[in-house]
Design a protein around this motif. Structure first.
Motif, PDB file in Angstrom:
ATOM      1  N   MET A  95       0.845  -1.183   0.000  1.00  0.00           N
ATOM      2  CA  MET A  95       0.000   0.000   0.000  1.00  0.00           C
ATOM      3  C   MET A  95       0.889   1.246   0.000  1.00  0.00           C
ATOM      4  O   MET A  95       1.844   1.342   0.755  1.00  0.00           O
ATOM      5  CB  MET A  95      -0.899  -0.008   1.227  1.00  0.00           C
ATOM      6  N   THR A  96       0.558   2.200  -0.818  1.00  0.00           N
ATOM      7  CA  THR A  96       1.344   3.422  -0.939  1.00  0.00           C
ATOM      8  C   THR A  96       0.797   4.480   0.011  1.00  0.00           C
ATOM      9  O   THR A  96      -0.387   4.795  -0.005  1.00  0.00           O
ATOM     10  CB  THR A  96       1.292   3.953  -2.384  1.00  0.00           C
ATOM     11  N   LYS A  97       1.704   5.012   0.853  1.00  0.00           N
ATOM     12  CA  LYS A  97       1.325   6.113   1.730  1.00  0.00           C
ATOM     13  C   LYS A  97       1.144   7.372   0.888  1.00  0.00           C
ATOM     14  O   LYS A  97       1.788   7.529  -0.135  1.00  0.00           O
ATOM     15  CB  LYS A  97       2.438   6.396   2.740  1.00  0.00           C
ATOM     16  N   GLU A  98       0.280   8.245   1.357  1.00  0.00           N
ATOM     17  CA  GLU A  98       0.110   9.532   0.683  1.00  0.00           C
ATOM     18  C   GLU A  98       0.968  10.577   1.386  1.00  0.00           C
ATOM     19  O   GLU A  98       0.860  10.775   2.587  1.00  0.00           O
ATOM     20  CB  GLU A  98      -1.355   9.961   0.714  1.00  0.00           C
ATOM     21  N   PHE A  99       1.855  11.205   0.619  1.00  0.00           N
ATOM     22  CA  PHE A  99       2.743  12.234   1.156  1.00  0.00           C
ATOM     23  C   PHE A  99       2.303  13.607   0.680  1.00  0.00           C
ATOM     24  O   PHE A  99       1.768  13.754  -0.413  1.00  0.00           O
ATOM     25  CB  PHE A  99       4.182  12.056   0.645  1.00  0.00           C
ATOM     26  N   LYS A 100       2.611  14.593   1.503  1.00  0.00           N
ATOM     27  CA  LYS A 100       2.527  15.979   1.059  1.00  0.00           C
ATOM     28  C   LYS A 100       3.952  16.351   0.661  1.00  0.00           C
ATOM     29  O   LYS A 100       4.871  16.301   1.480  1.00  0.00           O
ATOM     30  CB  LYS A 100       2.004  16.893   2.174  1.00  0.00           C
ATOM     31  N   GLU A 149       9.430  21.280 -16.109  1.00  0.00           N
ATOM     32  CA  GLU A 149       9.843  20.279 -15.118  1.00  0.00           C
ATOM     33  C   GLU A 149       8.709  19.963 -14.139  1.00  0.00           C
ATOM     34  O   GLU A 149       8.533  18.815 -13.733  1.00  0.00           O
ATOM     35  CB  GLU A 149      11.091  20.734 -14.364  1.00  0.00           C
ATOM     36  N   ILE A 150       7.953  20.969 -13.770  1.00  0.00           N
ATOM     37  CA  ILE A 150       6.807  20.761 -12.881  1.00  0.00           C
ATOM     38  C   ILE A 150       5.781  19.869 -13.572  1.00  0.00           C
ATOM     39  O   ILE A 150       5.281  18.908 -12.988  1.00  0.00           O
ATOM     40  CB  ILE A 150       6.181  22.105 -12.462  1.00  0.00           C
ATOM     41  N   MET A 151       5.499  20.187 -14.826  1.00  0.00           N
ATOM     42  CA  MET A 151       4.549  19.389 -15.600  1.00  0.00           C
ATOM     43  C   MET A 151       5.049  17.942 -15.744  1.00  0.00           C
ATOM     44  O   MET A 151       4.279  16.993 -15.614  1.00  0.00           O
ATOM     45  CB  MET A 151       4.330  20.024 -16.972  1.00  0.00           C
ATOM     46  N   LYS A 152       6.350  17.777 -15.996  1.00  0.00           N
ATOM     47  CA  LYS A 152       6.928  16.446 -16.159  1.00  0.00           C
ATOM     48  C   LYS A 152       6.790  15.638 -14.865  1.00  0.00           C
ATOM     49  O   LYS A 152       6.436  14.458 -14.897  1.00  0.00           O
ATOM     50  CB  LYS A 152       8.395  16.564 -16.580  1.00  0.00           C
ATOM     51  N   LEU A 153       7.033  16.279 -13.724  1.00  0.00           N
ATOM     52  CA  LEU A 153       6.893  15.576 -12.450  1.00  0.00           C
ATOM     53  C   LEU A 153       5.437  15.200 -12.203  1.00  0.00           C
ATOM     54  O   LEU A 153       5.140  14.073 -11.796  1.00  0.00           O
ATOM     55  CB  LEU A 153       7.436  16.426 -11.293  1.00  0.00           C
ATOM     56  N   ARG A 154       4.532  16.125 -12.452  1.00  0.00           N
ATOM     57  CA  ARG A 154       3.105  15.819 -12.264  1.00  0.00           C
ATOM     58  C   ARG A 154       2.663  14.653 -13.165  1.00  0.00           C
ATOM     59  O   ARG A 154       1.963  13.745 -12.717  1.00  0.00           O
ATOM     60  CB  ARG A 154       2.246  17.056 -12.551  1.00  0.00           C
ATOM     61  N   ARG A 155       3.080  14.694 -14.421  1.00  0.00           N
ATOM     62  CA  ARG A 155       2.735  13.628 -15.365  1.00  0.00           C
ATOM     63  C   ARG A 155       3.326  12.290 -14.909  1.00  0.00           C
ATOM     64  O   ARG A 155       2.667  11.250 -14.976  1.00  0.00           O
ATOM     65  CB  ARG A 155       3.233  13.969 -16.761  1.00  0.00           C
ATOM     66  N   SER A 156       4.537  12.327 -14.395  1.00  0.00           N
ATOM     67  CA  SER A 156       5.189  11.112 -13.905  1.00  0.00           C
ATOM     68  C   SER A 156       4.442  10.527 -12.712  1.00  0.00           C
ATOM     69  O   SER A 156       4.240   9.310 -12.626  1.00  0.00           O
ATOM     70  CB  SER A 156       6.632  11.402 -13.506  1.00  0.00           C
ATOM     71  N   MET A 157       4.037  11.385 -11.790  1.00  0.00           N
ATOM     72  CA  MET A 157       3.297  10.911 -10.624  1.00  0.00           C
ATOM     73  C   MET A 157       1.954  10.304 -11.036  1.00  0.00           C
ATOM     74  O   MET A 157       1.548   9.279 -10.486  1.00  0.00           O
ATOM     75  CB  MET A 157       3.104  12.048  -9.625  1.00  0.00           C
ATOM     76  N   SER A 180       1.342   8.919 -14.002  1.00  0.00           N
ATOM     77  CA  SER A 180       1.683   7.686 -14.694  1.00  0.00           C
ATOM     78  C   SER A 180       1.994   6.555 -13.707  1.00  0.00           C
ATOM     79  O   SER A 180       1.639   5.405 -13.942  1.00  0.00           O
ATOM     80  CB  SER A 180       2.889   7.929 -15.606  1.00  0.00           C
ATOM     81  N   LEU A 181       2.648   6.900 -12.603  1.00  0.00           N
ATOM     82  CA  LEU A 181       2.989   5.910 -11.581  1.00  0.00           C
ATOM     83  C   LEU A 181       1.826   5.671 -10.609  1.00  0.00           C
ATOM     84  O   LEU A 181       1.940   4.866  -9.689  1.00  0.00           O
ATOM     85  CB  LEU A 181       4.226   6.367 -10.804  1.00  0.00           C
ATOM     86  N   ARG A 182       0.742   6.409 -10.806  1.00  0.00           N
ATOM     87  CA  ARG A 182      -0.461   6.310  -9.968  1.00  0.00           C
ATOM     88  C   ARG A 182      -0.144   6.555  -8.494  1.00  0.00           C
ATOM     89  O   ARG A 182      -0.568   5.812  -7.611  1.00  0.00           O
ATOM     90  CB  ARG A 182      -1.144   4.970 -10.167  1.00  0.00           C
ATOM     91  N   LEU A 183       0.592   7.616  -8.272  1.00  0.00           N
ATOM     92  CA  LEU A 183       0.968   7.989  -6.910  1.00  0.00           C
ATOM     93  C   LEU A 183      -0.058   8.957  -6.343  1.00  0.00           C
ATOM     94  O   LEU A 183      -0.445   9.910  -7.009  1.00  0.00           O
ATOM     95  CB  LEU A 183       2.362   8.624  -6.906  1.00  0.00           C
ATOM     96  N   PRO A 184      -0.485   8.732  -5.118  1.00  0.00           N
ATOM     97  CA  PRO A 184      -1.550   9.552  -4.521  1.00  0.00           C
ATOM     98  C   PRO A 184      -1.060  10.836  -3.857  1.00  0.00           C
ATOM     99  O   PRO A 184      -1.836  11.530  -3.233  1.00  0.00           O
ATOM    100  CB  PRO A 184      -2.115   8.605  -3.452  1.00  0.00           C
ATOM    101  N   LEU A 219      12.102   8.335 -10.231  1.00  0.00           N
ATOM    102  CA  LEU A 219      11.019   8.766  -9.341  1.00  0.00           C
ATOM    103  C   LEU A 219      10.335   7.581  -8.675  1.00  0.00           C
ATOM    104  O   LEU A 219      10.005   7.628  -7.487  1.00  0.00           O
ATOM    105  CB  LEU A 219       9.993   9.600 -10.105  1.00  0.00           C
ATOM    106  N   LYS A 220      10.129   6.527  -9.443  1.00  0.00           N
ATOM    107  CA  LYS A 220       9.508   5.328  -8.885  1.00  0.00           C
ATOM    108  C   LYS A 220      10.336   4.800  -7.717  1.00  0.00           C
ATOM    109  O   LYS A 220       9.802   4.513  -6.645  1.00  0.00           O
ATOM    110  CB  LYS A 220       9.368   4.259  -9.966  1.00  0.00           C
ATOM    111  N   CYS A 221      11.644   4.687  -7.904  1.00  0.00           N
ATOM    112  CA  CYS A 221      12.539   4.211  -6.833  1.00  0.00           C
ATOM    113  C   CYS A 221      12.523   5.160  -5.641  1.00  0.00           C
ATOM    114  O   CYS A 221      12.481   4.713  -4.482  1.00  0.00           O
ATOM    115  CB  CYS A 221      13.959   4.046  -7.360  1.00  0.00           C
ATOM    116  N   LEU A 222      12.558   6.447  -5.911  1.00  0.00           N
ATOM    117  CA  LEU A 222      12.536   7.450  -4.848  1.00  0.00           C
ATOM    118  C   LEU A 222      11.294   7.292  -3.973  1.00  0.00           C
ATOM    119  O   LEU A 222      11.384   7.201  -2.749  1.00  0.00           O
ATOM    120  CB  LEU A 222      12.581   8.856  -5.453  1.00  0.00           C
ATOM    121  N   PHE A 223      10.135   7.248  -4.600  1.00  0.00           N
ATOM    122  CA  PHE A 223       8.898   7.183  -3.832  1.00  0.00           C
ATOM    123  C   PHE A 223       8.690   5.825  -3.175  1.00  0.00           C
ATOM    124  O   PHE A 223       8.109   5.739  -2.093  1.00  0.00           O
ATOM    125  CB  PHE A 223       7.707   7.601  -4.683  1.00  0.00           C
TER     126      PHE A 223
END
Length: 138
Positions: free
Chosen positions: A1-6, A16-24, A26-30, A122-126
């Motif tokens: 289960m993935t924790k939700e972070f602020k 870069e902001i758009m790329k990070l948002r799109r990546s999150m 794509s990875l289905r991060l909450p 990013l996947k590894c980081l999160f």
């Protein structure tokens, strides 16, 4: 289960902001992503205790107050220096890397021009922070 972070993203580049948002997405991060365009904006946001994030993603090359200046300032503020801060930048300058680690960062990631590589980083980081115990404000 993935924790939700602020997550506080301190980045001045809209792409870069758009790329990070799109990546999150794509990875289905909450995670909730809060944006600041430079260190000054971030410090202003962080003045309010309810705004303290679980993680900070910090670019180094920004106007007004760059990433290293931001790190130097938060090192003097107890509630801020405990927040895990990960550098997310294009800089591979060894002097910057050493300086950032001396200032207490939790990790240093260089942005990849290749989207698949960037996504994997990013996947590894999160995933790491999902299982790592984060400090709580006292």
């Amino acid at each position: 289960m993935t924790k939700e972070f602020k997550i506080l993203l301190i980045e001045d580049d809209a792409i870069e902001i758009m790329k990070l948002r799109r990546s999150m997405e794509s990875l289905r991060l909450p995670h909730k992503l809060i944006e600041a365009g430079n260190g000054e904006e971030a410090l202003e946001y962080l003045q309010e205790p309810k705004n303290l994030p679980d993680l900070i993603l910090l670019d180094l090359n920004m106007p007004k107050m760059n990433g290293i200046e931001f790190l130097e300032l938060i090192n003097d503020i107890e509630d801020l220096k405990r927040i895990p801060t990960i550098i997310l930048t294009t800089s591979e300058n060894n002097k910057n890397i050493l300086t950032c680690y001396k200032l207490g960062i939790s990790g240093y990631i260089t942005k990849s021009a290749n989207y698949i590589d960037y996504l994997e980083k990013l996947k590894c980081l999160f995933e790491y922070w999902n299982f790592n115990k984060l400090p709580q404000a006292s």
